[in-house]
Motif scaffolding. Structure first.
Motif, PDB file in Angstrom:
ATOM      1  N   GLU A 107      17.726  24.812  10.215  1.00  0.00           N
ATOM      2  CA  GLU A 107      19.134  24.647   9.876  1.00  0.00           C
ATOM      3  C   GLU A 107      19.242  24.315   8.396  1.00  0.00           C
ATOM      4  O   GLU A 107      18.467  23.499   7.875  1.00  0.00           O
ATOM      5  CB  GLU A 107      19.760  23.526  10.715  1.00  0.00           C
ATOM      6  CG  GLU A 107      21.246  23.334  10.439  1.00  0.00           C
ATOM      7  CD  GLU A 107      21.880  22.337  11.406  1.00  0.00           C
ATOM      8  OE1 GLU A 107      21.606  22.426  12.614  1.00  0.00           O
ATOM      9  OE2 GLU A 107      22.634  21.467  10.925  1.00  0.00           O
ATOM     10  N   ARG A 164      22.320  23.898   5.189  1.00  0.00           N
ATOM     11  CA  ARG A 164      23.686  23.963   4.669  1.00  0.00           C
ATOM     12  C   ARG A 164      23.629  24.647   3.313  1.00  0.00           C
ATOM     13  O   ARG A 164      22.969  24.161   2.389  1.00  0.00           O
ATOM     14  CB  ARG A 164      24.249  22.544   4.523  1.00  0.00           C
ATOM     15  CG  ARG A 164      25.579  22.476   3.816  1.00  0.00           C
ATOM     16  CD  ARG A 164      26.726  22.761   4.752  1.00  0.00           C
ATOM     17  NE  ARG A 164      27.979  22.871   4.002  1.00  0.00           N
ATOM     18  CZ  ARG A 164      29.066  23.407   4.490  1.00  0.00           C
ATOM     19  NH1 ARG A 164      29.078  23.891   5.700  1.00  0.00           N
ATOM     20  NH2 ARG A 164      30.164  23.472   3.770  1.00  0.00           N
ATOM     21  N   ASP A 210      25.632  25.774   0.067  1.00  0.00           N
ATOM     22  CA  ASP A 210      26.870  25.468  -0.651  1.00  0.00           C
ATOM     23  C   ASP A 210      27.766  26.696  -0.756  1.00  0.00           C
ATOM     24  O   ASP A 210      27.321  27.778  -1.149  1.00  0.00           O
ATOM     25  CB  ASP A 210      26.559  24.950  -2.062  1.00  0.00           C
ATOM     26  CG  ASP A 210      25.952  23.549  -2.036  1.00  0.00           C
ATOM     27  OD1 ASP A 210      26.079  22.869  -0.995  1.00  0.00           O
ATOM     28  OD2 ASP A 210      25.339  23.145  -3.047  1.00  0.00           O
ATOM     29  N   THR A 229      26.869  26.402   7.260  1.00  0.00           N
ATOM     30  CA  THR A 229      25.618  25.954   7.866  1.00  0.00           C
ATOM     31  C   THR A 229      24.985  27.115   8.626  1.00  0.00           C
ATOM     32  O   THR A 229      25.600  27.686   9.527  1.00  0.00           O
ATOM     33  CB  THR A 229      25.854  24.777   8.814  1.00  0.00           C
ATOM     34  OG1 THR A 229      26.421  23.694   8.064  1.00  0.00           O
ATOM     35  CG2 THR A 229      24.554  24.316   9.446  1.00  0.00           C
ATOM     36  N   ARG A 276      26.010  31.376  11.628  1.00  0.00           N
ATOM     37  CA  ARG A 276      26.656  30.684  10.501  1.00  0.00           C
ATOM     38  C   ARG A 276      27.845  29.935  11.074  1.00  0.00           C
ATOM     39  O   ARG A 276      28.753  30.553  11.641  1.00  0.00           O
ATOM     40  CB  ARG A 276      27.117  31.682   9.446  1.00  0.00           C
ATOM     41  CG  ARG A 276      27.989  31.065   8.357  1.00  0.00           C
ATOM     42  CD  ARG A 276      28.531  32.155   7.445  1.00  0.00           C
ATOM     43  NE  ARG A 276      29.564  31.656   6.577  1.00  0.00           N
ATOM     44  CZ  ARG A 276      30.860  31.666   6.857  1.00  0.00           C
ATOM     45  NH1 ARG A 276      31.293  32.151   8.005  1.00  0.00           N
ATOM     46  NH2 ARG A 276      31.741  31.195   5.998  1.00  0.00           N
ATOM     47  N   ASP A 277      27.822  28.631  10.940  1.00  0.00           N
ATOM     48  CA  ASP A 277      28.884  27.787  11.488  1.00  0.00           C
ATOM     49  C   ASP A 277      29.165  28.135  12.951  1.00  0.00           C
ATOM     50  O   ASP A 277      30.325  28.211  13.388  1.00  0.00           O
ATOM     51  CB  ASP A 277      30.164  27.908  10.642  1.00  0.00           C
ATOM     52  CG  ASP A 277      29.980  27.355   9.235  1.00  0.00           C
ATOM     53  OD1 ASP A 277      29.078  26.511   9.039  1.00  0.00           O
ATOM     54  OD2 ASP A 277      30.733  27.778   8.330  1.00  0.00           O
TER      55      ASP A 277
END
Length: 199
Positions: free
Chosen positions: A10, A12, A14, A18, A75-76
């Motif tokens: 995982e 994150r 920018d 995530t 993604r997310d």
């Protein structure tokens, strides 16, 4: 949707979101994977025309191997890519280049662009996280990719991500009871860890 599978990686990113890499579940992920590989844009993936059950069987077989692995990338929380990794020495690509210690092969199929609105920089953000997982998370020295030479979008995408073009090669046909792969003209490309993550 409840998720019982372990997230193997995982990150994150920018301005992107995530990114989670999960081991592919051949049954649970069959619907989304079959929908992606059946599209005309995925012709180079080699599964156009296969039924839902055939695609499920292929990934169930892959799941039994120690040398080849498949992952669903989110993604997310939304599925955005199918990632496959493999040991080059256990793959036909090893007949076409000198495998180095720490090499790992990668195949990547992205979700349809319309699912993410074709946002500028989307692919770059996703590939950054995937590269981190493969090189850092799996502790590898170099990624090798072998897109079909006619798949100009994939060849260009890897080039933009810093991959160094290798030779044009012909991957031999594989005809085994559990696996059939036709001969393929491929553009090899490589990304070393020190190039992707200098310093």
């Amino acid at each position: 949707m409840s998720e019982t599978r372990e997230t193997v990686y995982e990150e994150r990113v920018d301005g992107f979101g995530t990114v989670c890499v999960l081991r592919l579940d051949p049954q649970a992920d069959a619907e989304v994977v079959h929908s992606w590989v059946s599209e005309e844009r995925a012709a180079f993936w080699g599964m156009n025309g296969l039924s839902h059950d055939q695609v499920t069987e292929i990934y169930a077989h892959l799941d039994t191997l120690d040398t080849h692995h498949a992952y669903l990338v989110r993604r997310d929380g939304v599925p955005v890519a199918l990632l496959q990794t493999y040991e080059p020495e256990a793959d036909r690509v090893s007949e076409c280049y000198d495998v180095e210690p720490g090499d790992i092969g990668v195949h990547l199929l992205l979700a349809p662009a319309d699912e993410e609105g074709g946002r500028s920089g989307w692919t770059s953000g996703l590939l950054k996280a995937i590269t981190s997982y493969v090189l850092i998370g799996l502790d590898r020295r170099r990624i090798v990719v072998d897109p079909d030479v006619a798949n100009e979008k994939a060849v260009a995408r890897f080039g933009r991500q810093g991959f160094e073009a290798g030779p044009l090669v012909t991957l031999p046909e594989i005809d085994l009871p559990d696996v059939y792969l036709p001969e393929k003209k491929a553009q090899l490309a490589f990304l070393r860890r020190e190039v992707a993550f200098p310093g």
